[in-house]
Design a protein around this motif. Structure first.
Motif, mmCIF file in Angstrom:
data_model
loop_
_atom_site.group_PDB
_atom_site.id
_atom_site.type_symbol
_atom_site.label_atom_id
_atom_site.label_comp_id
_atom_site.label_asym_id
_atom_site.label_seq_id
_atom_site.Cartn_x
_atom_site.Cartn_y
_atom_site.Cartn_z
ATOM 1 N N THR A 123 33.466 -33.037 33.713
ATOM 2 C CA THR A 123 33.939 -31.795 33.423
ATOM 3 C C THR A 123 33.035 -31.066 32.548
ATOM 4 O OG1 THR A 123 34.995 -32.282 31.438
ATOM 5 C CG2 THR A 123 36.346 -32.650 33.295
ATOM 6 N N THR A 124 33.262 -29.793 32.319
ATOM 7 C CA THR A 124 32.370 -28.903 31.671
ATOM 8 C C THR A 124 32.326 -29.469 30.022
ATOM 9 O OG1 THR A 124 32.244 -27.058 32.902
ATOM 10 C CG2 THR A 124 31.656 -26.741 30.770
ATOM 11 N N VAL A 125 33.279 -29.681 29.614
ATOM 12 C CA VAL A 125 33.507 -30.204 27.999
ATOM 13 C C VAL A 125 33.000 -31.680 27.861
ATOM 14 C CG1 VAL A 125 35.416 -28.585 27.658
ATOM 15 C CG2 VAL A 125 36.005 -31.038 28.635
ATOM 16 N N ALA A 126 32.718 -32.456 29.047
ATOM 17 C CA ALA A 126 32.384 -33.675 29.072
ATOM 18 C C ALA A 126 30.710 -33.690 28.677
ATOM 19 C CB ALA A 126 32.579 -34.631 30.165
ATOM 20 N N GLN A 127 30.033 -32.448 28.789
ATOM 21 C CA GLN A 127 28.462 -32.766 28.709
ATOM 22 C C GLN A 127 28.141 -33.083 27.615
ATOM 23 O OE1 GLN A 127 26.783 -28.272 27.956
ATOM 24 N NE2 GLN A 127 28.930 -27.821 28.972
ATOM 25 N N LYS A 128 27.280 -33.874 27.186
ATOM 26 C CA LYS A 128 26.530 -34.334 25.968
ATOM 27 C C LYS A 128 25.790 -33.012 25.477
ATOM 28 C CE LYS A 128 27.721 -38.617 26.601
ATOM 29 N NZ LYS A 128 29.017 -39.193 25.445
ATOM 30 N N TYR A 129 26.263 -32.711 23.847
ATOM 31 C CA TYR A 129 25.900 -31.540 23.300
ATOM 32 C C TYR A 129 25.299 -32.054 22.123
ATOM 33 C CZ TYR A 129 27.092 -26.866 23.152
ATOM 34 O OH TYR A 129 27.052 -25.456 22.976
ATOM 35 N N TRP A 130 24.184 -30.934 21.955
ATOM 36 C CA TRP A 130 23.462 -30.916 20.606
ATOM 37 C C TRP A 130 22.552 -32.373 20.564
ATOM 38 C CZ3 TRP A 130 22.094 -27.160 17.888
ATOM 39 C CH2 TRP A 130 22.976 -26.110 17.589
ATOM 40 N N ILE A 131 22.055 -32.797 21.587
ATOM 41 C CA ILE A 131 21.399 -34.027 21.671
ATOM 42 C C ILE A 131 19.779 -33.844 21.284
ATOM 43 C CG2 ILE A 131 20.806 -36.044 23.434
ATOM 44 C CD1 ILE A 131 23.729 -35.472 22.771
ATOM 45 N N THR A 132 19.400 -34.221 20.046
ATOM 46 C CA THR A 132 18.388 -34.195 19.529
ATOM 47 C C THR A 132 17.297 -34.938 20.282
ATOM 48 O OG1 THR A 132 18.974 -33.768 17.314
ATOM 49 C CG2 THR A 132 16.697 -34.822 17.556
ATOM 50 N N ASN A 133 15.897 -34.431 20.593
ATOM 51 C CA ASN A 133 14.842 -35.120 21.337
ATOM 52 C C ASN A 133 15.145 -34.837 22.991
ATOM 53 O OD1 ASN A 133 13.644 -35.912 18.826
ATOM 54 N ND2 ASN A 133 14.491 -37.943 19.076
ATOM 55 N N GLY A 134 16.117 -34.408 23.175
ATOM 56 C CA GLY A 134 16.606 -34.442 24.769
ATOM 57 C C GLY A 134 16.073 -33.274 25.561
ATOM 58 N N ALA A 135 15.860 -32.210 24.795
ATOM 59 C CA ALA A 135 15.304 -30.973 25.648
ATOM 60 C C ALA A 135 13.845 -31.039 26.113
ATOM 61 C CB ALA A 135 15.531 -29.839 24.601
ATOM 62 N N VAL A 136 13.024 -31.656 25.387
ATOM 63 C CA VAL A 136 11.703 -31.754 25.662
ATOM 64 C C VAL A 136 11.085 -33.267 25.662
ATOM 65 C CG1 VAL A 136 9.226 -31.104 24.953
ATOM 66 C CG2 VAL A 136 11.275 -29.535 24.689
ATOM 67 N N HIS A 137 11.298 -33.940 24.655
ATOM 68 C CA HIS A 137 10.288 -35.262 24.352
ATOM 69 C C HIS A 137 10.958 -36.567 24.986
ATOM 70 C CE1 HIS A 137 8.799 -32.339 21.141
ATOM 71 N NE2 HIS A 137 7.958 -32.441 22.170
ATOM 72 N N ALA A 138 12.387 -36.769 24.915
ATOM 73 C CA ALA A 138 12.961 -37.921 25.219
ATOM 74 C C ALA A 138 12.769 -38.469 26.718
ATOM 75 C CB ALA A 138 14.367 -38.025 24.778
ATOM 76 N N GLU B 135 34.954 -37.857 27.882
ATOM 77 C CA GLU B 135 35.226 -37.890 28.988
ATOM 78 C C GLU B 135 34.195 -38.448 30.019
ATOM 79 O OE1 GLU B 135 36.690 -34.450 30.855
ATOM 80 O OE2 GLU B 135 37.841 -33.895 28.909
ATOM 81 N N THR B 136 32.881 -38.708 29.591
ATOM 82 C CA THR B 136 32.038 -39.317 30.374
ATOM 83 C C THR B 136 32.321 -40.510 30.801
ATOM 84 O OG1 THR B 136 30.160 -37.950 29.334
ATOM 85 C CG2 THR B 136 29.305 -39.870 30.271
ATOM 86 N N GLY C 246 23.448 -40.242 22.910
ATOM 87 C CA GLY C 246 24.322 -39.259 23.761
ATOM 88 C C GLY C 246 25.781 -39.674 23.346
ATOM 89 N N LEU C 247 26.191 -39.007 22.320
ATOM 90 C CA LEU C 247 27.519 -39.536 21.647
ATOM 91 C C LEU C 247 28.428 -38.353 21.805
ATOM 92 C CD1 LEU C 247 29.535 -41.528 20.493
ATOM 93 C CD2 LEU C 247 28.940 -40.584 18.437
ATOM 94 N N THR C 248 28.155 -37.037 21.226
ATOM 95 C CA THR C 248 28.650 -35.995 20.944
ATOM 96 C C THR C 248 28.941 -35.264 22.397
ATOM 97 O OG1 THR C 248 28.166 -35.840 18.620
ATOM 98 C CG2 THR C 248 28.982 -33.552 19.938
ATOM 99 N N GLU C 249 30.031 -34.870 22.780
ATOM 100 C CA GLU C 249 30.361 -34.100 24.090
ATOM 101 C C GLU C 249 30.819 -32.629 23.569
ATOM 102 O OE1 GLU C 249 31.195 -37.514 26.880
ATOM 103 O OE2 GLU C 249 32.775 -36.094 26.642
ATOM 104 N N LEU C 250 30.736 -31.811 24.328
ATOM 105 C CA LEU C 250 30.866 -30.293 23.996
ATOM 106 C C LEU C 250 32.580 -30.105 23.645
ATOM 107 C CD1 LEU C 250 30.522 -27.321 24.057
ATOM 108 C CD2 LEU C 250 31.418 -27.319 26.524
ATOM 109 N N GLY C 251 33.474 -30.971 24.194
ATOM 110 C CA GLY C 251 34.767 -30.940 23.802
ATOM 111 C C GLY C 251 35.066 -32.072 22.830
ATOM 112 N N TYR C 252 34.344 -32.997 22.500
ATOM 113 C CA TYR C 252 34.556 -34.348 21.501
ATOM 114 C C TYR C 252 33.556 -34.391 20.711
ATOM 115 C CZ TYR C 252 37.833 -34.602 25.661
ATOM 116 O OH TYR C 252 38.519 -34.472 26.693
ATOM 117 N N GLY C 253 34.083 -33.917 19.432
ATOM 118 C CA GLY C 253 33.048 -34.335 18.127
ATOM 119 C C GLY C 253 33.450 -35.327 17.178
ATOM 120 N N ASN C 254 34.451 -34.968 16.559
ATOM 121 C CA ASN C 254 34.918 -35.905 15.391
ATOM 122 C C ASN C 254 36.017 -36.975 16.395
ATOM 123 O OD1 ASN C 254 33.956 -34.994 13.064
ATOM 124 N ND2 ASN C 254 34.978 -32.961 13.192
#
Length: 667
Positions: free
Chosen positions: A215-230, A197-198, A183-191
């Motif tokens: 905040t909304t932009v602090a949500q962790k985003y594009w988190i692989t394995n997160g939707a089902v299996h992790a 903000e988390t 859980g590194l990337t956030e909606l508002g913070y990639g590079n």
């Protein structure tokens, strides 16, 4: 009359040859026959029989395979046999949930057979990269889950965690009993993730960290394995103790229980269908004051005691962030390895099809493989050369990463290398699969022929673990800093060019000198331009005025690095490999010249009379390499089960019945 007709056929062939439609030995046209060796080919021949006409091989194919494989040769051979497992057969028109489950099942089979372990990072790090390349050939979505499970999640637990984390998780990571996400990337913070903000706020009363998404932009985003299996997530957050922010740290947070039910306070949103890699379950994650035990802080370098005392062996917030995110570095090598797997697959499919697809020849009949055409050769042979070249460059960088000195003296240089090879490998496979798809016509558009899958993976590779172009900015900055420091110490920061007595475009040393000079001059120009502004204006100059030059200089560094390693390989490889590798190397360098011909001319690095001969020299090498193109692809050692694309196998038999675009046991 017969003689007149024969003369007409020959003249027609000559006209086509003059217009660049066909290439090859003149004997082909004298006999008006179109096989690779001059034999007449029949449209009723099987694809395999047609490919036999292109089996010329002047080198030891097994030795070439070993050279390309580089390491873990026995493991690679075993893996190639293993993929005949039916679960590995590609499936296409299936529901999203099933596609995700299949990806996990495939990864489970690989884990059960011991082809990858998180402990490989300590015991055999090159095995991790080998597993990524080979797995990506079968299913890049499954391999994306692999790279998160073993590199980003597992590798971070291993390297940033301590015994209290290792004893609980390492075994389960290997068996997939403990699936994790990163859980590194956030909606508002990639590079610029250092500004995320988390928060992870320490509560002395309960001896817990409170994880919160403010905040909304602090949500962790594009988190692989997160939707089902992790079940687990390493949540990177601003560590706050007694109101003071100590920078980004990683905390293990349980997001699902053992029955895969989402934990209280955690919100998981499925990101749904994507343009590719739909076997990957990507998620958006939110944390509403979720509590994690104090012991869940990955504490190898920083820790918080029960009474709330923060200690760290690393000074400064920025340095701490670079340390906790260090697993992205090996991740870039994983992605480069995956890109090479995709490139080798797409090349093999395109070459096999081109050798077996007949169309109009000098006689006007369908008796000429499209691989015979200059159009096809000029499209595919440079891609073959670039894939070989990147293979050798990547092998060198893998070794530099895995075996760097423990005192850290080589780390900065290794960082720059990792940051340049990922973009070059990802851009190569994206360009390659696009061209290969087009050169296979309508067949290339069918999902079962794999190009769509590889293209989706290529685009993911261009963005994941650092946007390619943004990484190239880092490459230019780091390489430029080294150059400046070396010059201040009166050291030559560039490789030496060789003294050559010829300017022939057939001369390898001359071509390599041109590649070296390109890097030298681009960095000199960039340094000169930056020196014209004050420090306060440097940001604007860098970000808003010199972008093209920055990208060009970084790419020149990467291509020069690859060329040097190709040259080193030629100096040490088996003698039987040298003639064909020499041709591939020269073609790779000529392709760089051809793509940047305007710069080489305007910068007066390449005289105009030489520049005019670049295209002809490139075409000549393409024609010389083409007869061995299938053998060079065979050296990738991809089994039919790994390739699986009908057009690379018996595509006539595949189309006898109603296949619905799927592969079945009869095929």
């Amino acid at each position: 009359m017969a003689a007149t007709r024969r003369l007409g056929v020959i003249l027609s062939a000559v006209r086509k040859r003059q217009h660049g439609l066909l290439s090859g030995p003149s004997s082909v046209y004298r006999t008006a026959l179109s096989g690779c060796n001059g034999e007449r080919l029949q449209s009723t021949s099987t694809p395999d029989a047609l490919r036999e006409e292109w089996k010329a091989c002047t080198f030891n194919k097994d030795a070439m395979t070993d050279l390309l494989d580089h390491d873990n040769l026995e493991m690679r051979r075993d893996f190639r046999k293993f993929v005949s497992d039916p679960i590995m057969t590609p499936r296409y028109n299936i529901p999203l949930a099933e596609e995700r489950d299949i990806a996990l099942q495939r990864l489970k089979r690989i884990c059960d057979c011991g082809f990858i372990s998180v402990l490989d990072f300590k015991n055999n790090p090159l095995k991790v990269f080998a597993a990524h390349e080979l797995s990506s050939i079968i299913d890049p979505a499954m391999t994306t889950k692999m790279t998160v499970q073993f590199n980003l999640f597992g590798g971070t637990v291993l390297k940033l965690g301590t015994e209290r984390h290792h004893s609980k998780l390492l075994k389960g990571i290997d068996t997939l009993d403990d699936v994790g996400c990163f859980g590194l990337t956030e909606l508002g913070y990639g590079n610029n993730a250092v500004e995320m903000e988390t928060t992870a706020t320490y509560d002395k009363a309960t001896k817990e960290f409170v994880i919160n998404t403010p905040t909304t932009v602090a949500q962790k985003y594009w988190i692989t394995n997160g939707a089902v299996h992790a079940q687990h997530c390493i949540v990177f957050a601003q560590l706050i103790v007694d109101g003071k922010n100590h920078g980004v740290h990683g905390v293990l947070v349980r997001i699902r229980d053992d029955d895969l039910k989402v934990m209280p306070g955690v919100r998981v949103e499925d990101m749904g269908h994507k343009m590719g890699l739909n076997g990957v379950d990507n998620a958006k994650l939110f944390f509403d004051n979720v509590r994690a035990p104090r012991e869940n802080l990955l504490n190898k370098y920083s820790d918080v005691s029960e009474d709330g005392t923060f200690t760290s062996t690393i000074e400064g917030i920025r340095s701490r962030f670079l340390t906790v995110a260090d697993q992205l570095l090996s991740g870039r090598i994983c992605i480069a390895s995956m890109s090479q797997g995709g490139a080798k697959t797409a090349l093999t499919i395109a070459m096999r099809y081109a050798a077996s697809r007949l169309t109009v020849g000098p006689s006007g009949k369908s008796d000429t493989p499209i691989l015979k055409y200059q159009l096809q050769q000029r499209a595919l042979m440079p891609l073959l050369a670039s894939t070989y070249a990147i293979n050798f460059g990547l092998d060198y960088i893998k070794d530099r990463w895995a075996f760097q000195k423990e005192d850290g003296s080589e780390h900065k240089e290794v960082v720059t290398m990792c940051c340049v090879i990922k973009p070059l490998a990802a851009w190569n496979v994206e360009n390659l699969v696009t061209i290969a798809r087009e050169r296979c016509g309508g067949q290339g558009y069918l999902s079962c022929n794999r190009f769509g899958t590889i293209l989706g993976s290529a685009h993911a590779s261009m963005t994941a673990e650092g946007d390619n172009s943004v990484l190239m900015q880092k490459v230019a900055k780091e390489r430029g800093t080294v150059i400046m420091n070396d010059m201040m110490q009166q050291k030559n920061p560039f490789p030496s060019t060789k003294e050559v007595k010829t300017t022939s475009l057939n001369n390898r040393d001359h071509l390599l000198n041109l590649i070296i000079n390109q890097e030298v001059m681009l960095f000199q120009e960039l340094g000169g331009n930056l020196s014209t502004v004050d420090k306060k204006d440097l940001y604007n100059k860098w970000m808003f005025e010199e972008s093209d030059l920055i990208q060009a200089a970084a790419r020149a560094y990467g291509e020069r690095l690859i060329c040097q390693q190709f040259e080193n390989v030629l100096q040490t490889c088996e003698d039987s490999l040298k003639p064909i590798l020499d041709k591939l190397f020269r073609l790779y360098m000529l392709t760089i010249l051809e793509k940047n011909l305007g710069w080489f001319i305007t910068s007066e690095v390449l005289p105009l009379d030489q520049a005019k001969r670049v295209a002809a020299a490139t075409s000549k090498l393409c024609a010389e390499i083409a007869p061995e193109a299938l053998a060079l692809c065979d050296a990738f050692a991809l089994t039919d089960a790994m390739i699986s694309a009908p057009i690379a196998l018996d595509w006539v038999k595949y189309n006898i019945g109603d296949n619905q675009g799927e592969l079945d046991s009869k095929y």
